[in-house]
Design an enzyme around this catalytic site. Structure first.
Site, short mmCIF file in Angstrom:
data_model
loop_
_atom_site.label_atom_id
_atom_site.label_comp_id
_atom_site.label_asym_id
_atom_site.label_seq_id
_atom_site.Cartn_x
_atom_site.Cartn_y
_atom_site.Cartn_z
N SER A 8 0.83 -1.21 0.00
CA SER A 8 0.00 0.00 0.00
C SER A 8 0.86 1.26 0.00
CB SER A 8 -0.94 0.02 1.21
OG SER A 8 -0.25 0.39 2.38
N CYS A 9 0.26 2.29 -0.56
CA CYS A 9 0.83 3.64 -0.51
C CYS A 9 -0.35 4.60 -0.47
CB CYS A 9 1.76 3.92 -1.68
SG CYS A 9 0.96 4.12 -3.28
N GLY A 10 -0.10 5.86 -0.55
CA GLY A 10 -1.17 6.85 -0.45
C GLY A 10 -2.26 6.71 -1.50
N ALA A 12 -2.00 4.27 -4.38
CA ALA A 12 -1.93 2.99 -5.11
C ALA A 12 -1.63 3.19 -6.59
CB ALA A 12 -3.21 2.17 -4.93
N ALA A 41 -3.67 3.18 1.00
CA ALA A 41 -3.58 3.02 2.45
C ALA A 41 -4.97 2.96 3.08
CB ALA A 41 -2.76 4.16 3.06
#
Length: 92
Positions: A8-10, A12, A41
């Site tokens: 995950s990241c802020g 995607a 996220a």
């Protein structure tokens, strides 16, 4: 049976794409059968239960009992080996 890794990241988009590819390539080269899925996220609480481990570049909340590795090593190149070893430990 393949182990599932949630990345995950802020948003995607860019960051999680880079991390997901590096994680998947590295683990497959080491002989691990893995499936890597990207998400935002904010989606982690809904997807965490189906994952064996979560790799994230940003703080996340409510991952339940799924282990979380928060790192930027896959972006900077510093500490990748240590993070891969952590992932492998969680994959069993």
């Amino acid at each position: 049976m393949a182990k599932k890794i949630l990345v995950s990241c802020g948003t995607a988009v860019a960051t999680s794409t880079v991390v997901a590819k590096k994680v998947e390539e590295t683990l497959k080269n080491k002989g691990y059968d893995v499936v890597v899925e990207q998400c935002k996220a904010s989606e982690v609480p809904y997807k965490a239960a189906g994952a064996d481990v979560i790799v994230t570049t940003t703080p996340i909340s409510d991952a339940g009992s799924t282990p979380v590795i928060q790192t930027i090593s896959f972006l900077t190149g510093v500490g990748i080996d240590a993070d891969i070893e952590k992932i492998i430990q969680y994959l069993g």
